[in-house]
Design a protein around this motif. Structure first.
Motif, mmCIF file in Angstrom:
data_model
loop_
_atom_site.group_PDB
_atom_site.id
_atom_site.type_symbol
_atom_site.label_atom_id
_atom_site.label_comp_id
_atom_site.label_asym_id
_atom_site.label_seq_id
_atom_site.Cartn_x
_atom_site.Cartn_y
_atom_site.Cartn_z
ATOM 1 N N ALA A 33 -9.912 19.290 -17.198
ATOM 2 C CA ALA A 33 -10.606 18.110 -16.696
ATOM 3 C C ALA A 33 -9.749 17.472 -15.609
ATOM 4 O O ALA A 33 -8.550 17.270 -15.786
ATOM 5 C CB ALA A 33 -10.852 17.105 -17.828
ATOM 6 N N THR A 34 -10.371 17.186 -14.491
ATOM 7 C CA THR A 34 -9.663 16.600 -13.359
ATOM 8 C C THR A 34 -9.574 15.087 -13.517
ATOM 9 O O THR A 34 -10.518 14.443 -13.969
ATOM 10 C CB THR A 34 -10.392 16.929 -12.043
ATOM 11 N N ASP B 205 0.815 -1.211 0.000
ATOM 12 C CA ASP B 205 0.000 0.000 0.000
ATOM 13 C C ASP B 205 0.850 1.262 0.000
ATOM 14 O O ASP B 205 0.503 2.258 -0.646
ATOM 15 C CB ASP B 205 -0.942 -0.010 1.210
ATOM 16 N N GLY B 206 1.973 1.226 0.696
ATOM 17 C CA GLY B 206 2.837 2.395 0.769
ATOM 18 C C GLY B 206 3.541 2.738 -0.524
ATOM 19 O O GLY B 206 4.114 3.825 -0.654
ATOM 20 N N ASP B 207 3.492 1.825 -1.486
ATOM 21 C CA ASP B 207 4.115 2.061 -2.789
ATOM 22 C C ASP B 207 3.109 2.530 -3.831
ATOM 23 O O ASP B 207 3.416 2.553 -5.031
ATOM 24 C CB ASP B 207 4.813 0.793 -3.275
ATOM 25 N N ILE B 208 1.920 2.883 -3.372
ATOM 26 C CA ILE B 208 0.856 3.386 -4.258
ATOM 27 C C ILE B 208 0.529 4.815 -3.831
ATOM 28 O O ILE B 208 0.149 5.047 -2.674
ATOM 29 C CB ILE B 208 -0.408 2.519 -4.173
ATOM 30 N N ALA B 209 0.679 5.763 -4.735
ATOM 31 C CA ALA B 209 0.367 7.165 -4.435
ATOM 32 C C ALA B 209 -0.696 7.661 -5.395
ATOM 33 O O ALA B 209 -0.638 7.382 -6.602
ATOM 34 C CB ALA B 209 1.619 8.032 -4.550
ATOM 35 N N CYS B 210 -1.675 8.386 -4.871
ATOM 36 C CA CYS B 210 -2.760 8.934 -5.690
ATOM 37 C C CYS B 210 -2.905 10.424 -5.415
ATOM 38 O O CYS B 210 -2.852 10.866 -4.267
ATOM 39 C CB CYS B 210 -4.088 8.228 -5.382
ATOM 40 N N GLU B 211 -3.094 11.184 -6.473
ATOM 41 C CA GLU B 211 -3.334 12.615 -6.347
ATOM 42 C C GLU B 211 -4.224 13.078 -7.494
ATOM 43 O O GLU B 211 -4.279 12.439 -8.548
ATOM 44 C CB GLU B 211 -2.012 13.384 -6.387
ATOM 45 N N ARG B 212 -4.918 14.164 -7.272
ATOM 46 C CA ARG B 212 -5.731 14.733 -8.342
ATOM 47 C C ARG B 212 -4.892 15.685 -9.165
ATOM 48 O O ARG B 212 -4.078 16.434 -8.632
ATOM 49 C CB ARG B 212 -6.965 15.439 -7.772
ATOM 50 N N ALA B 213 -5.073 15.608 -10.471
ATOM 51 C CA ALA B 213 -4.321 16.457 -11.389
ATOM 52 C C ALA B 213 -5.269 16.939 -12.483
ATOM 53 O O ALA B 213 -6.423 16.510 -12.558
ATOM 54 C CB ALA B 213 -3.144 15.677 -11.975
#
Length: 278
Positions: free
Chosen positions: A268-269, A197-205
């Motif tokens: 668009a997000t 889980d710690g190797d997965i990063a999510c962000e809005r762009a």
């Protein structure tokens, strides 16, 4: 590098070969280059672009010196990408037909970077997609996805939502592409493929569509050349609701345009997902 087994039963093949996505991709070039600029691509890096279309991110990666393979389900887009690479003399870029959920023919740990921007999210069997992306990424490499987000108020999520309301009911077992915009589901899929889980990063762009035409003409590109919207209009025509669908989309495009009446610039997000392969 081995040749990928061609797609056979993937229903998305007909969808993405139906229109001419290159017409829409032309409005995505600038943002594609901007996105690639953030990926730290260096000469000689091995890059796989899944659901590459005609090369909106594959060409910028190759221009930066990477050795790039673009894979797409649609034969017409593979041909268009090949032509673009040839025109630019990019011998370090090639395109092949393939299914993101079954990359048979690609060896394990083949790529330093696997990219899929609004591509692999449309493939069926999302857990298989995650496993294949992880499988072909070398230890120390990365996976970067861009995925539209269900319910997001910006352009593409709303186009897909509106279109779905008019389109035929999807087949039993259908998994919506925009589930890839749900962080919890993204994490579940990659964890099932062995990623911590710690190797997965999510962000809005943000991705911006730009066209030197008014919003009404930009909408016509979606209506005439983008598979999901084409299907929605065909169904709406049969139901006598085409004018209603047109009006609903026209209101959306006008409201979200930031460029004034004679041009189109619509942000668009999306969910940007970065996976580190340890």
């Amino acid at each position: 590098m081995a040749t990928i087994a061609p797609p056979t039963t993937n229903p998305n093949k007909a969808l993405w070969e139906k229109g001419d996505f290159t017409r829409l991709a032309a409005t995505m070039r600038e943002s594609g280059d901007e996105l690639v600029e953030t990926l730290g691509i260096t000469p000689g890096m091995k890059v796989l672009d899944l659901g590459c279309g005609d090369g909106t991110t594959a060409l910028p990666a190759a221009r930066r010196g990477a050795d790039v393979l673009g894979v797409d389900i649609a034969a017409n887009l593979v041909a268009a990408g090949t032509a673009r690479a040839s025109e630019e003399g990019l011998a370090n870029l090639r395109f092949e037909e393939g299914d993101a959920s079954n990359l048979a023919g690609i060896a394990d740990a083949s790529f330093d970077l696997v990219v899929s921007i609004f591509g692999a999210m449309f493939a069926p069997r999302p857990f298989d997609v995650a496993r294949e992306m992880v499988r072909v990424t070398r230890p120390g490499g990365r996976i970067v996805m861009g995925n539209w987000i269900a319910g997001d108020p910006t352009l593409v999520a709303q186009v897909l939502r509106i279109s779905a309301a008019y389109a035929p009911k999807p087949p039993e077992g259908f998994i919506s592409p925009v589930t890839w915009g749900d962080e919890a589901q993204v994490r579940e899929r990659f964890q099932s493929a062995g990623i911590a889980d710690g190797d997965i990063a999510c962000e809005r762009a943000t991705y911006t569509f730009r066209a030197p035409v008014p919003p009404a003409e930009f909408l016509a590109v979606f209506r005439n050349f983008y598979g999901p919207t084409m299907n929605a209009f065909e169904a709406a025509e049969r139901d006598g609701k085409a004018e209603q669908l047109q009006a609903e989309l026209a209101e959306l495009f006008e409201a979200q345009n930031r460029a004034g009446p004679t041009a189109t610039e619509i942000p668009a997000t999306y969910l940007k997902v970065t996976v580190t392969r340890t």
